[in-house]
Design a protein around this motif. Structure first.
Motif, PDB file in Angstrom:
ATOM      1  N   ARG A  74       0.819  -1.209   0.000  1.00 28.07           N
ATOM      2  CA  ARG A  74       0.000   0.000   0.000  1.00 28.07           C
ATOM      3  C   ARG A  74       0.854   1.261   0.000  1.00 28.07           C
ATOM      4  O   ARG A  74       0.529   2.249  -0.665  1.00 28.07           O
ATOM      5  CB  ARG A  74      -0.930  -0.013   1.219  1.00 28.07           C
ATOM      6  CG  ARG A  74      -2.120  -0.960   1.079  1.00 28.07           C
ATOM      7  CD  ARG A  74      -2.880  -1.078   2.370  1.00 28.07           C
ATOM      8  NE  ARG A  74      -4.144  -1.804   2.179  1.00 28.07           N
ATOM      9  CZ  ARG A  74      -4.861  -2.317   3.161  1.00 28.07           C
ATOM     10  NH1 ARG A  74      -4.440  -2.192   4.427  1.00 28.07           N
ATOM     11  NH2 ARG A  74      -5.998  -2.949   2.904  1.00 28.07           N
ATOM     12  N   GLU A  75       1.954   1.219   0.742  1.00 28.41           N
ATOM     13  CA  GLU A  75       2.833   2.387   0.783  1.00 28.41           C
ATOM     14  C   GLU A  75       3.467   2.660  -0.577  1.00 28.41           C
ATOM     15  O   GLU A  75       3.835   3.791  -0.876  1.00 28.41           O
ATOM     16  CB  GLU A  75       3.923   2.179   1.837  1.00 28.41           C
ATOM     17  CG  GLU A  75       3.395   2.250   3.275  1.00 28.41           C
ATOM     18  CD  GLU A  75       4.428   1.844   4.304  1.00 28.41           C
ATOM     19  OE1 GLU A  75       5.497   1.321   3.900  1.00 28.41           O
ATOM     20  OE2 GLU A  75       4.176   2.017   5.508  1.00 28.41           O
ATOM     21  N   LYS A  76       3.537   1.624  -1.405  1.00 26.72           N
ATOM     22  CA  LYS A  76       4.161   1.774  -2.718  1.00 26.72           C
ATOM     23  C   LYS A  76       3.169   2.128  -3.827  1.00 26.72           C
ATOM     24  O   LYS A  76       3.559   2.765  -4.811  1.00 26.72           O
ATOM     25  CB  LYS A  76       4.904   0.484  -3.087  1.00 26.72           C
ATOM     26  CG  LYS A  76       6.121   0.231  -2.217  1.00 26.72           C
ATOM     27  CD  LYS A  76       6.861  -1.039  -2.617  1.00 26.72           C
ATOM     28  CE  LYS A  76       8.124  -1.212  -1.782  1.00 26.72           C
ATOM     29  NZ  LYS A  76       8.930  -2.392  -2.180  1.00 26.72           N
ATOM     30  N   ILE A  77       1.883   1.728  -3.678  1.00 25.63           N
ATOM     31  CA  ILE A  77       0.963   1.924  -4.798  1.00 25.63           C
ATOM     32  C   ILE A  77      -0.284   2.739  -4.469  1.00 25.63           C
ATOM     33  O   ILE A  77      -0.977   3.186  -5.393  1.00 25.63           O
ATOM     34  CB  ILE A  77       0.522   0.568  -5.396  1.00 25.63           C
ATOM     35  CG1 ILE A  77      -0.359  -0.211  -4.428  1.00 25.63           C
ATOM     36  CG2 ILE A  77       1.725  -0.252  -5.831  1.00 25.63           C
ATOM     37  CD1 ILE A  77      -0.918  -1.508  -5.017  1.00 25.63           C
ATOM     38  N   GLU A  78      -0.585   2.925  -3.209  1.00 27.25           N
ATOM     39  CA  GLU A  78      -1.788   3.679  -2.856  1.00 27.25           C
ATOM     40  C   GLU A  78      -1.489   5.174  -2.753  1.00 27.25           C
ATOM     41  O   GLU A  78      -0.440   5.572  -2.253  1.00 27.25           O
ATOM     42  CB  GLU A  78      -2.349   3.207  -1.510  1.00 27.25           C
ATOM     43  CG  GLU A  78      -2.800   1.755  -1.478  1.00 27.25           C
ATOM     44  CD  GLU A  78      -4.194   1.562  -2.067  1.00 27.25           C
ATOM     45  OE1 GLU A  78      -4.764   2.533  -2.586  1.00 27.25           O
ATOM     46  OE2 GLU A  78      -4.700   0.417  -1.987  1.00 27.25           O
ATOM     47  N   ALA A  79      -2.417   6.006  -3.217  1.00 24.86           N
ATOM     48  CA  ALA A  79      -2.278   7.446  -3.067  1.00 24.86           C
ATOM     49  C   ALA A  79      -2.267   7.822  -1.586  1.00 24.86           C
ATOM     50  O   ALA A  79      -1.501   8.683  -1.149  1.00 24.86           O
ATOM     51  CB  ALA A  79      -3.408   8.174  -3.786  1.00 24.86           C
ATOM     52  N   ASP A  80      -3.098   7.149  -0.799  1.00 27.51           N
ATOM     53  CA  ASP A  80      -3.142   7.334   0.644  1.00 27.51           C
ATOM     54  C   ASP A  80      -3.176   5.949   1.288  1.00 27.51           C
ATOM     55  O   ASP A  80      -4.242   5.328   1.372  1.00 27.51           O
ATOM     56  CB  ASP A  80      -4.386   8.137   1.049  1.00 27.51           C
ATOM     57  CG  ASP A  80      -4.466   8.384   2.550  1.00 27.51           C
ATOM     58  OD1 ASP A  80      -3.557   7.924   3.283  1.00 27.51           O
ATOM     59  OD2 ASP A  80      -5.420   9.043   2.996  1.00 27.51           O
ATOM     60  N   PRO A  81      -2.019   5.467   1.743  1.00 29.37           N
ATOM     61  CA  PRO A  81      -1.965   4.108   2.313  1.00 29.37           C
ATOM     62  C   PRO A  81      -2.894   3.896   3.496  1.00 29.37           C
ATOM     63  O   PRO A  81      -3.311   2.760   3.761  1.00 29.37           O
ATOM     64  CB  PRO A  81      -0.496   3.975   2.741  1.00 29.37           C
ATOM     65  CG  PRO A  81       0.241   4.954   1.883  1.00 29.37           C
ATOM     66  CD  PRO A  81      -0.697   6.101   1.706  1.00 29.37           C
ATOM     67  N   ASN A  82      -3.234   4.969   4.203  1.00 27.42           N
ATOM     68  CA  ASN A  82      -4.125   4.846   5.357  1.00 27.42           C
ATOM     69  C   ASN A  82      -5.595   4.737   4.948  1.00 27.42           C
ATOM     70  O   ASN A  82      -6.443   4.347   5.762  1.00 27.42           O
ATOM     71  CB  ASN A  82      -3.942   6.039   6.297  1.00 27.42           C
ATOM     72  CG  ASN A  82      -2.562   6.050   6.936  1.00 27.42           C
ATOM     73  OD1 ASN A  82      -2.032   5.009   7.310  1.00 27.42           O
ATOM     74  ND2 ASN A  82      -1.969   7.233   7.047  1.00 27.42           N
ATOM     75  N   ASN A  83      -5.868   5.088   3.706  1.00 31.41           N
ATOM     76  CA  ASN A  83      -7.227   4.968   3.170  1.00 31.41           C
ATOM     77  C   ASN A  83      -7.149   4.313   1.792  1.00 31.41           C
ATOM     78  O   ASN A  83      -7.383   4.961   0.764  1.00 31.41           O
ATOM     79  CB  ASN A  83      -7.897   6.350   3.078  1.00 31.41           C
ATOM     80  CG  ASN A  83      -8.090   6.973   4.437  1.00 31.41           C
ATOM     81  OD1 ASN A  83      -8.981   6.582   5.187  1.00 31.41           O
ATOM     82  ND2 ASN A  83      -7.250   7.956   4.775  1.00 31.41           N
ATOM     83  N   PRO A  84      -6.809   3.027   1.760  1.00 30.11           N
ATOM     84  CA  PRO A  84      -6.539   2.355   0.488  1.00 30.11           C
ATOM     85  C   PRO A  84      -7.782   2.189  -0.378  1.00 30.11           C
ATOM     86  O   PRO A  84      -8.890   1.962   0.121  1.00 30.11           O
ATOM     87  CB  PRO A  84      -6.002   0.989   0.933  1.00 30.11           C
ATOM     88  CG  PRO A  84      -6.614   0.771   2.285  1.00 30.11           C
ATOM     89  CD  PRO A  84      -6.669   2.122   2.919  1.00 30.11           C
ATOM     90  N   THR A  85      -7.572   2.315  -1.694  1.00 26.85           N
ATOM     91  CA  THR A  85      -8.656   2.083  -2.651  1.00 26.85           C
ATOM     92  C   THR A  85      -8.343   0.925  -3.595  1.00 26.85           C
ATOM     93  O   THR A  85      -9.239   0.410  -4.251  1.00 26.85           O
ATOM     94  CB  THR A  85      -8.921   3.344  -3.489  1.00 26.85           C
ATOM     95  OG1 THR A  85      -7.721   3.720  -4.185  1.00 26.85           O
ATOM     96  CG2 THR A  85      -9.377   4.505  -2.605  1.00 26.85           C
ATOM     97  N   LEU A  86      -7.068   0.535  -3.685  1.00 27.02           N
ATOM     98  CA  LEU A  86      -6.675  -0.585  -4.542  1.00 27.02           C
ATOM     99  C   LEU A  86      -6.730  -1.911  -3.796  1.00 27.02           C
ATOM    100  O   LEU A  86      -7.362  -2.858  -4.245  1.00 27.02           O
ATOM    101  CB  LEU A  86      -5.269  -0.356  -5.090  1.00 27.02           C
ATOM    102  CG  LEU A  86      -5.122   0.674  -6.210  1.00 27.02           C
ATOM    103  CD1 LEU A  86      -3.644   0.903  -6.515  1.00 27.02           C
ATOM    104  CD2 LEU A  86      -5.834   0.202  -7.468  1.00 27.02           C
TER     105      LEU A  86
END
Length: 230
Positions: free
Chosen positions: A203-215
């Motif tokens: 998530r830290e590598k691909i999410e815009a906001d790792p704390n609020n993941p959408t992927l």
């Protein structure tokens, strides 16, 4: 095949060496009692596998692991008497590929070694390779290559296997058990907590906001779902 054993117990060094010879008769084994020397040997010898103890006379095995991961992705198995959950999770957070406690069962240890080495070699994962392309997202599991939003993202071998498992089942919930089977191929203590660490790294590598993941979305009590929401 080259292996490095970093352990201060000569008996363990001998036992691990004998185990490795069972699967790789021509393996070249280097060993040391010292963590600092172990990290230096990874750089100079370029082993295909590292077996690392946590209780070393000169420095913490965690610090050795951190030093190695600063420049190398070599498959690394922690072999230690420590079995506390905190130690297990910390080792995986720092980049260990597996965690085995002493005393260990030889054939289980060998299975874990094979699994760690296979995950490291591109094209050696189980099943068909995965190539995904949608929006700005491009992933090729055979080379552990991920391109997203016009940049290439570096993935560890385990992160690549985890993402591959999610992409194979995009739009469906993938259970913790299914992910664990893909990563290790055998039961691992505290697997759910360890997988959570890998998911957080992804998530830290691909999410815009790792704390609020959408992927990569969490399904409480079940596992994770890759949504393709790009």
């Amino acid at each position: 095949m080259k292996a490095l054993i970093v352990d201060d117990d000569d008996g363990i060094i001998q036992l691990v060496s004998l185990c490795l010879i069972l699967i790789w008769p021509d393996v070249k084994i280097t060993w040391t009692h010292l963590g600092g020397e172990g990290a230096d040997l990874v750089r100079s010898v370029s082993p295909d596998l590292v077996v690392l103890d946590l209780g070393l006379p000169d420095m913490s095995g965690f610090d050795v692991l951190k030093r190695i991961r600063a420049f190398s992705k070599v498959p690394l198995i922690v072999l230690t008497v420590r079995n506390d959950e905190v130690d297990v999770v910390r080792a995986f957070e720092l980049g260990a590929d597996d965690y085995v406690t002493k005393p260990f069962r030889q054939f289980e240890f060998l299975a874990r070694v094979r699994s760690a080495v296979a995950r490291f070699v591109p094209g050696q994962s189980k099943g068909e390779e995965v190539r995904a392309a949608f929006g700005d997202f491009r992933f090729d599991s055979s080379f552990r290559k991920l391109e997203y939003r016009n940049k290439t993202i570096d993935l560890t071998s385990t992160e690549s296997v985890t993402l591959r498992c999610l992409l194979e089942n995009a739009g469906k919930v993938v259970t913790h058990k299914a992910i664990a089977q893909q990563i290790w191929g055998h039961p691992v203590p505290d697997a759910v907590k360890i997988i959570r660490v890998y998911i957080r790294h992804l998530r830290e590598k691909i999410e815009a906001d790792p704390n609020n993941p959408t992927l990569i979305v969490t399904k409480a009590g079940e596992g994770y779902l890759f949504t393709r929401t790009v």
